[in-house]
Design an enzyme around this catalytic site. Structure first.
Site, PDB file in Angstrom:
ATOM      1  N   TRP A 168      -5.776  12.184   4.038  1.00  0.00           N
ATOM      2  CA  TRP A 168      -5.242  12.670   2.642  1.00  0.00           C
ATOM      3  C   TRP A 168      -3.823  12.211   2.516  1.00  0.00           C
ATOM      4  O   TRP A 168      -2.980  13.048   2.371  1.00  0.00           O
ATOM      5  CB  TRP A 168      -5.232  14.108   2.619  1.00  0.00           C
ATOM      6  CG  TRP A 168      -6.793  14.724   2.767  1.00  0.00           C
ATOM      7  CD1 TRP A 168      -7.780  13.957   3.044  1.00  0.00           C
ATOM      8  CD2 TRP A 168      -7.115  16.023   2.406  1.00  0.00           C
ATOM      9  NE1 TRP A 168      -8.885  14.726   3.146  1.00  0.00           N
ATOM     10  CE2 TRP A 168      -8.365  15.924   2.696  1.00  0.00           C
ATOM     11  CE3 TRP A 168      -6.131  17.121   2.054  1.00  0.00           C
ATOM     12  CZ2 TRP A 168      -9.212  17.234   2.418  1.00  0.00           C
ATOM     13  CZ3 TRP A 168      -7.214  18.139   1.804  1.00  0.00           C
ATOM     14  CH2 TRP A 168      -8.585  18.264   2.153  1.00  0.00           C
ATOM     15  N   THR A 223      -9.113  -0.150   2.472  1.00  0.00           N
ATOM     16  CA  THR A 223      -9.398   1.183   2.388  1.00  0.00           C
ATOM     17  C   THR A 223     -10.486   1.716   1.446  1.00  0.00           C
ATOM     18  O   THR A 223     -10.610   3.169   1.202  1.00  0.00           O
ATOM     19  CB  THR A 223      -7.766   1.999   2.236  1.00  0.00           C
ATOM     20  OG1 THR A 223      -7.585   1.596   1.133  1.00  0.00           O
ATOM     21  CG2 THR A 223      -6.877   1.546   3.249  1.00  0.00           C
ATOM     22  N   THR A 258      -7.398   6.798  10.906  1.00  0.00           N
ATOM     23  CA  THR A 258      -8.001   7.761  10.063  1.00  0.00           C
ATOM     24  C   THR A 258      -8.784   8.831  10.620  1.00  0.00           C
ATOM     25  O   THR A 258      -9.369   8.649  11.515  1.00  0.00           O
ATOM     26  CB  THR A 258      -8.916   6.949   8.863  1.00  0.00           C
ATOM     27  OG1 THR A 258      -9.718   7.981   8.145  1.00  0.00           O
ATOM     28  CG2 THR A 258      -9.809   6.133   9.564  1.00  0.00           C
ATOM     29  N   TYR A 311     -16.536   2.272   6.883  1.00  0.00           N
ATOM     30  CA  TYR A 311     -15.228   2.164   6.932  1.00  0.00           C
ATOM     31  C   TYR A 311     -14.804   2.643   8.098  1.00  0.00           C
ATOM     32  O   TYR A 311     -13.541   2.457   8.669  1.00  0.00           O
ATOM     33  CB  TYR A 311     -14.556   2.904   5.467  1.00  0.00           C
ATOM     34  CG  TYR A 311     -13.162   3.279   5.700  1.00  0.00           C
ATOM     35  CD1 TYR A 311     -12.009   2.383   5.746  1.00  0.00           C
ATOM     36  CD2 TYR A 311     -12.646   4.640   6.112  1.00  0.00           C
ATOM     37  CE1 TYR A 311     -10.731   2.723   5.590  1.00  0.00           C
ATOM     38  CE2 TYR A 311     -11.363   4.845   6.227  1.00  0.00           C
ATOM     39  CZ  TYR A 311     -10.378   3.904   5.942  1.00  0.00           C
ATOM     40  OH  TYR A 311      -8.923   4.275   5.891  1.00  0.00           O
ATOM     41  N   ASP A 346      -2.467 -13.014   4.879  1.00  0.00           N
ATOM     42  CA  ASP A 346      -3.804 -12.343   5.097  1.00  0.00           C
ATOM     43  C   ASP A 346      -4.009 -12.065   6.600  1.00  0.00           C
ATOM     44  O   ASP A 346      -3.947 -12.896   7.437  1.00  0.00           O
ATOM     45  CB  ASP A 346      -4.730 -13.298   4.653  1.00  0.00           C
ATOM     46  CG  ASP A 346      -6.222 -12.788   4.756  1.00  0.00           C
ATOM     47  OD1 ASP A 346      -6.304 -11.717   5.228  1.00  0.00           O
ATOM     48  OD2 ASP A 346      -7.187 -13.548   4.196  1.00  0.00           O
ATOM     49  N   GLY A 403       0.872  -1.064  -0.090  1.00  0.00           N
ATOM     50  CA  GLY A 403      -0.091   0.060   0.007  1.00  0.00           C
ATOM     51  C   GLY A 403       1.109   1.120   0.046  1.00  0.00           C
ATOM     52  O   GLY A 403       1.986   1.187   0.005  1.00  0.00           O
ATOM     53  N   GLN A 404       0.094   2.322  -0.178  1.00  0.00           N
ATOM     54  CA  GLN A 404       1.132   3.764  -0.255  1.00  0.00           C
ATOM     55  C   GLN A 404       1.804   3.840   0.910  1.00  0.00           C
ATOM     56  O   GLN A 404       2.939   4.225   1.081  1.00  0.00           O
ATOM     57  CB  GLN A 404      -0.174   4.523  -0.097  1.00  0.00           C
ATOM     58  CG  GLN A 404      -0.924   4.972  -1.469  1.00  0.00           C
ATOM     59  CD  GLN A 404      -1.699   6.161  -1.276  1.00  0.00           C
ATOM     60  OE1 GLN A 404      -1.334   7.309  -1.719  1.00  0.00           O
ATOM     61  NE2 GLN A 404      -2.930   6.268  -0.650  1.00  0.00           N
TER      62      GLN A 404
HETATM   63  N1  LIG Z   1      -5.042   6.618   2.041  1.00  0.00           N
HETATM   64  C1  LIG Z   1      -5.510   7.692   2.955  1.00  0.00           C
HETATM   65  O1  LIG Z   1      -5.629   8.740   2.506  1.00  0.00           O
HETATM   66  C2  LIG Z   1      -5.480   7.128   4.354  1.00  0.00           C
HETATM   67  C3  LIG Z   1      -5.956   8.526   5.031  1.00  0.00           C
HETATM   68  C4  LIG Z   1      -6.148   8.030   6.445  1.00  0.00           C
HETATM   69  C5  LIG Z   1      -5.867   6.959   7.004  1.00  0.00           C
HETATM   70  N2  LIG Z   1      -5.505   5.733   6.196  1.00  0.00           N
HETATM   71  C6  LIG Z   1      -4.921   4.672   6.742  1.00  0.00           C
HETATM   72  O2  LIG Z   1      -3.641   4.494   6.406  1.00  0.00           O
HETATM   73  C7  LIG Z   1      -3.270   3.024   6.491  1.00  0.00           C
HETATM   74  C8  LIG Z   1      -2.647   2.773   5.016  1.00  0.00           C
HETATM   75  O3  LIG Z   1      -3.372   3.543   3.859  1.00  0.00           O
HETATM   76  P1  LIG Z   1      -2.844   3.360   2.614  1.00  0.00           P
HETATM   77  O4  LIG Z   1      -3.292   4.467   1.722  1.00  0.00           O
HETATM   78  O5  LIG Z   1      -1.518   2.980   2.577  1.00  0.00           O
HETATM   79  O6  LIG Z   1      -3.658   2.018   1.944  1.00  0.00           O
HETATM   80  P2  LIG Z   1      -3.839   1.119   0.730  1.00  0.00           P
HETATM   81  O7  LIG Z   1      -2.661   1.737  -0.283  1.00  0.00           O
HETATM   82  O8  LIG Z   1      -5.037   0.469   0.304  1.00  0.00           O
HETATM   83  O9  LIG Z   1      -2.875  -0.138   1.314  1.00  0.00           O
HETATM   84  C9  LIG Z   1      -3.563  -1.089   2.102  1.00  0.00           C
HETATM   85  C10 LIG Z   1      -2.543  -2.282   2.184  1.00  0.00           C
HETATM   86  O10 LIG Z   1      -3.191  -3.090   2.996  1.00  0.00           O
HETATM   87  C11 LIG Z   1      -3.327  -4.417   2.228  1.00  0.00           C
HETATM   88  N3  LIG Z   1      -4.121  -5.252   2.850  1.00  0.00           N
HETATM   89  C12 LIG Z   1      -5.533  -5.134   2.519  1.00  0.00           C
HETATM   90  N4  LIG Z   1      -6.269  -6.156   3.096  1.00  0.00           N
HETATM   91  C13 LIG Z   1      -5.381  -7.074   3.694  1.00  0.00           C
HETATM   92  C14 LIG Z   1      -5.549  -8.127   4.292  1.00  0.00           C
HETATM   93  N5  LIG Z   1      -6.559  -9.104   4.518  1.00  0.00           N
HETATM   94  N6  LIG Z   1      -4.425  -8.812   4.856  1.00  0.00           N
HETATM   95  C15 LIG Z   1      -2.918  -8.229   4.494  1.00  0.00           C
HETATM   96  N7  LIG Z   1      -2.866  -7.154   4.181  1.00  0.00           N
HETATM   97  C16 LIG Z   1      -4.026  -6.248   3.338  1.00  0.00           C
HETATM   98  C17 LIG Z   1      -3.218  -4.314   0.925  1.00  0.00           C
HETATM   99  O11 LIG Z   1      -2.704  -5.113   0.248  1.00  0.00           O
HETATM  100  P3  LIG Z   1      -3.164  -5.287  -1.441  1.00  0.00           P
HETATM  101  O12 LIG Z   1      -2.781  -4.366  -1.956  1.00  0.00           O
HETATM  102  O13 LIG Z   1      -2.266  -6.665  -1.568  1.00  0.00           O
HETATM  103  O14 LIG Z   1      -4.690  -5.746  -1.507  1.00  0.00           O
HETATM  104  C18 LIG Z   1      -2.269  -2.902   1.004  1.00  0.00           C
HETATM  105  O15 LIG Z   1      -1.110  -3.360   0.881  1.00  0.00           O
HETATM  106  C19 LIG Z   1      -4.802   2.321   6.534  1.00  0.00           C
HETATM  107  O16 LIG Z   1      -4.895   1.482   7.712  1.00  0.00           O
HETATM  108  C20 LIG Z   1      -5.706   3.241   6.186  1.00  0.00           C
HETATM  109  O17 LIG Z   1      -6.903   3.126   7.068  1.00  0.00           O
HETATM  110  C21 LIG Z   1      -5.065   6.089   4.877  1.00  0.00           C
END
Ligand SMILES: NC(=O)c1ccc[n+]([C@@H]2O[C@H](COP(=O)([O-])OP(=O)(O)OC[C@H]3O[C@@H](n4cnc5c(N)ncnc54)[C@H](OP(=O)(O)O)[C@@H]3O)[C@@H](O)[C@H]2O)c1
Length: 237
Positions: free
Chosen positions: A155, A70, A109, A133, A44, A10-11
């Protein structure tokens, strides 16, 4: 120090692993780092036995846990999956960490709040999530032990994955007007807030002003507030 990272494709996970590797190679500060970072295809987090086995075998000192489902709108359509990954997955991570005495750092978040506050949120404000979510991420927070770390970010715009900056760049073309729902305010940081290696608008080769199509100055502060992300977005931006 042994660090176990979830969600490494993920990001956030990608950048955390890159930063940890950079520090491990350069021995920038602190103890030597040993980084374990399995992908979802390998681990997983919703599989309790697999999580207990993985973390139990590695015996990390710290578990950094950004893995989550997410896709905000998809979570509404499939709450079972949202709660399974974001709540139960975090429960299993916390349980495994407890058994080996590891500290957990959980990424959460702003969606845990309802967005009605007239001022920026504080850590001690009462959460009131409005979405599946948001509820599932708050549920994940509640699975942690006292003393563990919760980072409520918002963000996220990393170099990998989908995010609003990339969407704007993809849509932007001369003469085109971009329209955005403007029901959410956030403070655009002057520099990356989570990790030093994250690209800012400038380092991504984009003028800072182009990050936010509409900007307003928040009363009483110096920080510009931008309004380009919506709670109706398809991901947690
Ligand atoms: N993006 C935002 O703006 C934002 C804002 C606030 C908070 N957050 C929080 O920050 C964290 C990281 O966000 P992000 O943007 O990096 O999210 P992301 O890009 O959607 O990445 C999520 C990661 O979790 C993995 N994942 C999903 N389901 C899984 C499972 N069952 N077992 C193991 N791995 C799993 C995904 O793997 P796959 O790619 O293989 O599915 C991916 O590596 C999250 O907890 C999110 O709630 C994000």
């Amino acid at each position: 120090m042994r660090v176990f990272v979830t969600g490494v494709t993920g990001q956030v996970g990608t950048e955390i692993v890159a930063e940890l590797n950079r520090r491990a190679q350069q021995r920038l500060r602190g103890p030597a780092l040993d980084i374990i970072a399995p992908e979802e295809s390998v681990l997983d987090i919703a599989d309790r036995d697999a999580v207990l086995a993985a973390i139990g075998t590695v015996e990390p000192d710290v578990v950094i846990h950004p893995a989550a489902w997410t896709a905000v709108d998809a979570c509404e359509a499939d709450p079972d999956r949202a709660y399974r990954v974001n709540c139960l997955g975090t429960r299993f991570v916390a349980e495994a960490a407890r058994l080996v005495g590891a500290h957990v750092c959980y990424l959460s978040t702003d969606y845990v709040f309802d967005g009605t506050s007239p001022r920026p949120y504080l850590e001690w404000d009462d959460p009131n999530p409005l979405s599946v979510y948001g509820r599932s991420k708050l549920g994940g927070e509640r699975e942690l032990d006292p003393g563990h770390t919760i980072v409520r970010t918002a963000w996220v715009n990393g170099r990998t994955g989908a995010n609003m900056v990339k969407t704007v760049l993809a849509l932007a073309e001369p003469g085109r007007t971009l329209r955005f729902v403007d029901d959410q305010l956030g403070a655009r940081p002057r520099r990356p807030t989570l990790l030093p290696g994250w690209s800012t608008s400038r380092s991504a080769g984009m003028p800072a002003s182009s990050m936010s199509p509409t900007r307003a100055r928040r009363p009483g502060t110096d920080s510009p507030a931008s309004s380009f992300a919506s709670r109706a977005s398809i991901r947690d931006w």
